[in-house]
Enzyme design. Sequence first.
Site, PDB file in Angstrom:
ATOM      1  N   GLY A   1      26.437 -86.982  -0.783  1.00 53.09           N
ATOM      2  CA  GLY A   1      27.164 -85.731  -0.587  1.00 53.09           C
ATOM      3  C   GLY A   1      28.597 -85.768  -1.067  1.00 53.09           C
ATOM      4  O   GLY A   1      29.260 -84.733  -1.113  1.00 53.09           O
TER       5      GLY A   1
ATOM      6  N   CYS B   1       1.707 -63.581  -2.937  1.00 58.06           N
ATOM      7  CA  CYS B   1       1.841 -63.520  -4.395  1.00 58.06           C
ATOM      8  C   CYS B   1       0.722 -62.660  -4.978  1.00 58.06           C
ATOM      9  O   CYS B   1      -0.453 -62.893  -4.700  1.00 58.06           O
ATOM     10  CB  CYS B   1       1.789 -64.928  -4.980  1.00 58.06           C
TER      11      CYS B   1
ATOM     12  N   CYS C   1      -1.530 -65.228  -7.251  1.00 55.33           N
ATOM     13  CA  CYS C   1      -2.318 -66.344  -6.703  1.00 55.33           C
ATOM     14  C   CYS C   1      -2.548 -66.245  -5.210  1.00 55.33           C
ATOM     15  O   CYS C   1      -3.256 -67.057  -4.629  1.00 55.33           O
ATOM     16  CB  CYS C   1      -1.618 -67.669  -7.012  1.00 55.33           C
TER      17      CYS C   1
ATOM     18  N   CYS D   1       5.048 -65.532  -7.248  1.00 53.72           N
ATOM     19  CA  CYS D   1       5.732 -66.813  -7.033  1.00 53.72           C
ATOM     20  C   CYS D   1       6.834 -66.979  -8.053  1.00 53.72           C
ATOM     21  O   CYS D   1       6.642 -66.721  -9.238  1.00 53.72           O
ATOM     22  CB  CYS D   1       4.770 -67.977  -7.261  1.00 53.72           C
TER      23      CYS D   1
ATOM     24  N   CYS E   1       2.268 -71.462  -9.218  1.00 52.99           N
ATOM     25  CA  CYS E   1       1.385 -70.298  -9.253  1.00 52.99           C
ATOM     26  C   CYS E   1       0.195 -70.555 -10.174  1.00 52.99           C
ATOM     27  O   CYS E   1      -0.954 -70.291  -9.824  1.00 52.99           O
ATOM     28  CB  CYS E   1       2.178 -69.085  -9.734  1.00 52.99           C
TER      29      CYS E   1
END
Lengths: 276, 259, 237
Positions: free
Chosen positions: A30, A239, A242, A264, A270
Amino acid sequence: MTTGYNFAYLNEQTKRMIRRAVLKAVAVPGYQVPFGSREMPLSYGWGTGGVQVTASVIGPDDVLKVIDQGADDTTNAVSIRRFFEKTTGVRTTTRTDQATLIQTRHRIPETPLAEGQIVVFQVPIPEPLRWLEPRETETRKMHALEEYGVMHVRLYEDITRHGHVETAYDYPVLVNGRYIMRPSPIPKFDNPKLDRNPALLLFGAGREKRIYAVPPFTSVRSLDFEDHPFTIERWEQTCALCGAADVFMDEIVVDDKGGRMFVCSDTDFCERRRGR
Amino acid sequence: MDADVPLLRARGVSRYYGARVGCRDVGLDLWPGEVLGIVGESGSGKTTLLGCLSGRLEPSAGTVEFRQRDDRVMDVLRMPEPALRKLARTDWGIVHQNPRDGLRLGVSAGANVGERLMALGARHYGRIREAAVDWLDRVEIDRERVDDWPETFSSGMQQRLQIARTLVTEPRLVFMDEPTGGLDVSVQARLLDLLRRLVTDLGLSAIIVTHDLAVTRLLAHRLLVMRGGEVVESGLTDQVLDDPQHPYTQLLVSSVLQP
Amino acid sequence: MSGDAHDPALLVEGLHKTFTLHTQGGIQLPVLRGVDLAVYPGECVALTDPSGSGKSTLLRAVYANYRPQRGRIVVSHDGRPVDMVVAAPRELLAVRQRTIGYVSQFLRVIPRVPTLEVVIDPLRAFGIDRDTALRRGRALLARLRIPERLWSLSPVTFSGGEQQRVNLARGFIGDFPIFLLDEPTASLDVASRAIVVDLIHDALARRAAIVGAFHDAEVRQAVATRTVTLHGREAAA
């Protein structure tokens, strides 16, 4: 390869310098490590930092995937992928589960990542305290001294103004219980994926000249309040292509009468669900 | 805490700007619950002294020691910067003459007051907001203003907000630089009354730099009179104002207009 | 002085106070020129010098409001002797909080503070809880005939007599071992003066030591156990 460029465009000393920065970043999760960002053949704001990190860690046996907003076929992704094809000759793929190295802009793939994979994020503004403090000298001190009260001030203001935290992407996180980091403009939906991810996550900001990292299996917690806990986006729809639920979706306008569909955002995910 | 050891002790504090004297060889002791006034006119060195005492200016010579809550005495001038910054956010308070110097103008009043709490790890929005509202009450700012930006406040309200922001962590020592400077007289009176009550209720120690003797009469237990960088007289406030010994002090006291 | 019952509560020895007015060419005003005074518990000593002779100066010097050039002013504070002339500021503040009560002719009014709060403020130093303090304050204000409707107002708008009575309430509410009274009955009517006499007698009954300047002969006769002049001899009470 007959391009006349060194492998992956950058000279070896530069790659070595960047890898040193990456190692330092991995050692202090970080923490923003300054590095000597080079001029790259793409404009600032288009992923120069990500490209330099990728160029420094990529090897001839790597398999590279490049996505932009989750899609392999958008302009930015295509350009960068072509750049590496030209300067390294490595195999490229759109399949998350087959990539060893993934460079991404603004999303983390839906397909869970595995140990041994590296994800490189493109970062515009690395400094989470910049909204409050324009001086670099001061923000460095604040990180060093863990003076992070102001980050919660920002969340407090959001809740005051909007009843909830308004930040929807690039949502600040606390890494390894020590440094506060901006995870790049990924939607907050993706933040939970950062936590204890088996992959190595690298972040490069070319214009700002900073590299930071989240090593595998590191704790990453999104900032929140006890009585306003962190939440992610949800859709009622699934979606249209899909049928997936619980994924991050793009809203696509399909006609002039306001018709729209949700699909998606992760194109590879997808496609695989649809058996392609 | 042992009330016989001073909270703040300064000895031989001097600060030069080249050949010019900012302040010279100043010593003082401040005990818990005591308010010390430093008076003088422009150029007297009082602001320089305040800067040296609060660790914001580096003196050319001298020592400043502060007794922490665990009774350990720390050398303010040799303290590492992280420790000094932390001290400034928790056990010390600073009230600036211009409240805009002590506020975050771009966030709400509530956030301003809550910031120190959040810096210390407060993580419950509701309770932080309650604490902020509570403090707004104490400094007599309408609670309805908790979500407003300080930019929309009058200068008197901004000053009171600054006080709330600084006192929310109940610091034991507060440095004030002309806290009523620039305010209308009626606003000053209200602010002084507020400060007087807070000092008593919270048992604060304070060092107040001012050119206004009326402020010291109301708030300070003891006074230092400064001129040309040096302390020319010191004592209890009423001693210095009612029985001034030094010619300069007499001049200062006699110059105050009585309405 | 160690609190022995036969010691004076207040001992002034060889006190000199001269004012030097630098703003007026440095002229000097020697007001106290070697004052000696001993006041014992249960005594009320009245200073009978003419106006401007230094009575107020002495009282203020004992209270450490004025700073003498020479001499000693010894009181017993928390069982120890303290010389007000040389004591540290912190100690002087403590003596004023718990040992010496001072009633002047003027009430220093702080706007916005209600009368009742003004009156009970000195009790903080004695560690008295707020409820008890409020009860005593109300009782004392009632005794001094300040109407109840005024108790929640600041004395800023009161008449001179009312302000003086608030001043007296504030001055007498604490059980100080020593009281300094500088014209306590100025601007009071006959009935109020009588109440002040009672308050002084109550204090004397508690073995307080009192020094005061009383312009009003009747009051003086009613309260003084002894009269003195600053630079002269003692006179019989």
